[in-house]
Motif scaffolding. Sequence first.
Motif, short mmCIF file in Angstrom:
data_model
loop_
_atom_site.label_atom_id
_atom_site.label_comp_id
_atom_site.label_asym_id
_atom_site.label_seq_id
_atom_site.Cartn_x
_atom_site.Cartn_y
_atom_site.Cartn_z
N ARG A 29 -0.84 0.76 -1.92
CA ARG A 29 -0.42 -0.53 -1.38
C ARG A 29 -0.51 -0.46 0.15
NH1 ARG A 29 3.92 -0.79 -4.17
NH2 ARG A 29 3.15 -2.30 -5.67
N ILE A 30 -1.00 -1.52 0.76
CA ILE A 30 -1.09 -1.57 2.22
C ILE A 30 0.32 -1.46 2.80
CG2 ILE A 30 -1.64 -3.08 4.20
CD1 ILE A 30 -4.10 -1.78 2.89
N GLY A 80 0.46 12.83 1.08
CA GLY A 80 -0.38 13.91 0.60
C GLY A 80 -1.79 13.51 0.24
N ASP A 81 -2.10 12.22 0.26
CA ASP A 81 -3.44 11.72 -0.03
C ASP A 81 -4.12 11.48 1.31
OD1 ASP A 81 -5.74 10.23 -0.56
OD2 ASP A 81 -4.77 8.92 -2.03
N ALA A 82 -4.96 12.44 1.70
CA ALA A 82 -5.58 12.39 3.03
C ALA A 82 -6.37 11.10 3.25
CB ALA A 82 -6.48 13.61 3.24
N ALA A 83 -7.10 10.64 2.23
CA ALA A 83 -7.90 9.42 2.39
C ALA A 83 -6.99 8.23 2.64
CB ALA A 83 -8.77 9.17 1.16
N SER A 84 -5.92 8.11 1.85
CA SER A 84 -4.98 7.00 1.99
C SER A 84 -4.33 7.02 3.37
CB SER A 84 -3.91 7.10 0.89
OG SER A 84 -2.90 6.14 1.05
N GLU A 85 -3.89 8.20 3.80
CA GLU A 85 -3.23 8.32 5.10
C GLU A 85 -4.21 8.03 6.24
OE1 GLU A 85 -1.49 12.22 4.89
OE2 GLU A 85 0.23 11.49 3.73
N ARG A 86 -5.43 8.53 6.12
CA ARG A 86 -6.45 8.30 7.17
C ARG A 86 -6.82 6.82 7.23
NH1 ARG A 86 -9.63 11.84 5.47
NH2 ARG A 86 -10.77 10.54 3.99
N GLU A 87 -7.06 6.22 6.08
CA GLU A 87 -7.49 4.83 6.04
C GLU A 87 -6.40 3.86 6.49
OE1 GLU A 87 -10.73 5.65 2.49
OE2 GLU A 87 -8.86 4.64 2.00
N GLN A 88 -5.15 4.23 6.29
CA GLN A 88 -4.05 3.36 6.70
C GLN A 88 -3.36 3.88 7.95
OE1 GLN A 88 -1.43 1.38 4.07
NE2 GLN A 88 -2.58 1.95 2.25
N ALA A 89 -4.10 4.56 8.80
CA ALA A 89 -3.52 5.09 10.03
C ALA A 89 -2.90 3.98 10.89
CB ALA A 89 -4.59 5.84 10.83
N GLY A 90 -3.37 2.76 10.73
CA GLY A 90 -2.86 1.64 11.51
C GLY A 90 -1.43 1.27 11.21
N VAL A 91 -0.85 1.80 10.12
CA VAL A 91 0.56 1.51 9.83
C VAL A 91 1.48 2.64 10.27
CG1 VAL A 91 -0.03 0.00 7.89
CG2 VAL A 91 0.55 2.40 7.45
N GLN A 92 0.90 3.73 10.75
CA GLN A 92 1.72 4.86 11.20
C GLN A 92 2.52 4.47 12.43
OE1 GLN A 92 1.81 7.52 9.25
NE2 GLN A 92 0.15 6.73 7.99
N GLY A 93 3.82 4.71 12.37
CA GLY A 93 4.68 4.47 13.52
C GLY A 93 4.89 3.02 13.89
N VAL A 94 4.52 2.11 13.00
CA VAL A 94 4.67 0.69 13.29
C VAL A 94 6.13 0.27 13.14
CG1 VAL A 94 4.39 -0.75 11.22
CG2 VAL A 94 2.93 -1.11 13.14
N ASP A 95 6.50 -0.79 13.81
CA ASP A 95 7.86 -1.32 13.76
C ASP A 95 8.27 -1.62 12.32
OD1 ASP A 95 10.17 -2.50 15.26
OD2 ASP A 95 9.49 -4.29 14.16
N ARG A 96 9.49 -1.27 11.99
CA ARG A 96 10.02 -1.47 10.63
C ARG A 96 9.94 -2.94 10.20
NH1 ARG A 96 9.99 1.24 6.29
NH2 ARG A 96 10.30 -0.52 4.94
N ALA A 97 10.12 -3.86 11.11
CA ALA A 97 10.06 -5.29 10.78
C ALA A 97 8.67 -5.67 10.27
CB ALA A 97 10.44 -6.14 11.98
N VAL A 98 7.63 -5.11 10.87
CA VAL A 98 6.26 -5.39 10.43
C VAL A 98 6.04 -4.81 9.04
CG1 VAL A 98 3.80 -5.01 10.90
CG2 VAL A 98 5.36 -5.54 12.78
N LEU A 99 6.53 -3.60 8.81
CA LEU A 99 6.40 -3.00 7.48
C LEU A 99 7.16 -3.80 6.43
CD1 LEU A 99 6.63 0.84 8.20
CD2 LEU A 99 4.61 -0.52 7.64
N ASP A 100 8.33 -4.32 6.80
CA ASP A 100 9.09 -5.17 5.89
C ASP A 100 8.32 -6.44 5.54
OD1 ASP A 100 11.15 -3.32 5.83
OD2 ASP A 100 12.44 -4.44 7.23
N GLU A 101 7.67 -7.03 6.55
CA GLU A 101 6.85 -8.23 6.31
C GLU A 101 5.65 -7.90 5.41
OE1 GLU A 101 7.32 -11.53 7.07
OE2 GLU A 101 9.32 -10.77 7.51
N ARG A 120 -7.97 -0.87 11.29
CA ARG A 120 -7.15 -2.08 11.40
C ARG A 120 -5.70 -1.71 11.70
NH1 ARG A 120 -9.25 -6.95 8.70
NH2 ARG A 120 -11.20 -6.42 7.67
N THR A 121 -5.05 -2.57 12.45
CA THR A 121 -3.63 -2.39 12.72
C THR A 121 -2.83 -3.01 11.59
OG1 THR A 121 -3.38 -4.49 13.88
CG2 THR A 121 -4.04 -2.56 15.23
N ALA A 122 -1.56 -2.66 11.53
CA ALA A 122 -0.67 -3.26 10.53
C ALA A 122 -0.62 -4.77 10.71
CB ALA A 122 0.73 -2.65 10.64
#
Length: 167
Positions: free
Chosen positions: A73-74, A80-101, A124-126
């Motif tokens: 899920r975006i 532990g899934d390197a592809a998932s973590e690499r592909e979704q690098a744009g959500v790393q360290g993003v504000d909790r409010a954006v993740l909640d949205e 892409r960014t979050a």
Amino acid sequence: MTNHPHTLDSLAAADPAELDEILLEICSSPRWAAAVAEARPWSSREALLAANAAAMARLTAEDLHDAMSGHARIGEPRAGDAASEREQAGVQGVDRAVLDELHKANAAYEAKFGHVFLICATGRTAATMLAALRERHPNDPATEAEIVRGELRRINDIRLGRLLDES
């Protein structure tokens, strides 16, 4: 994804079971993997990517669901899934409010379409993924299925390229 070096020749010469395993790491649709394998030997990287595009074009709705089942899920890359973590690098360290949205928008999308929101998240960014999710939510199922097909093709292109480039 396996860390074995691969060339077009080594992939083309791979044992069918080994090739199936490699391809299913790229895309979790068995029909896609079989169609790409049937196109071998590939004369070039472009021929392999063309096999991906041709296989994606022939997937049924059920096959698309198989392919999407291999994606996190975006906003929630699989630990532990390197592809998932690499592909979704744009959500790393993003504000909790954006993740909640993202979480709320994902839930609404999944309730409407019956599957995860799928987008080629690489680069892409979050915030841009959230905007795309909101933009696509009003789509009818047929329109969305074709967008998903294109996004899966792009993801597979990147993953196939990476498979060859890691050699």
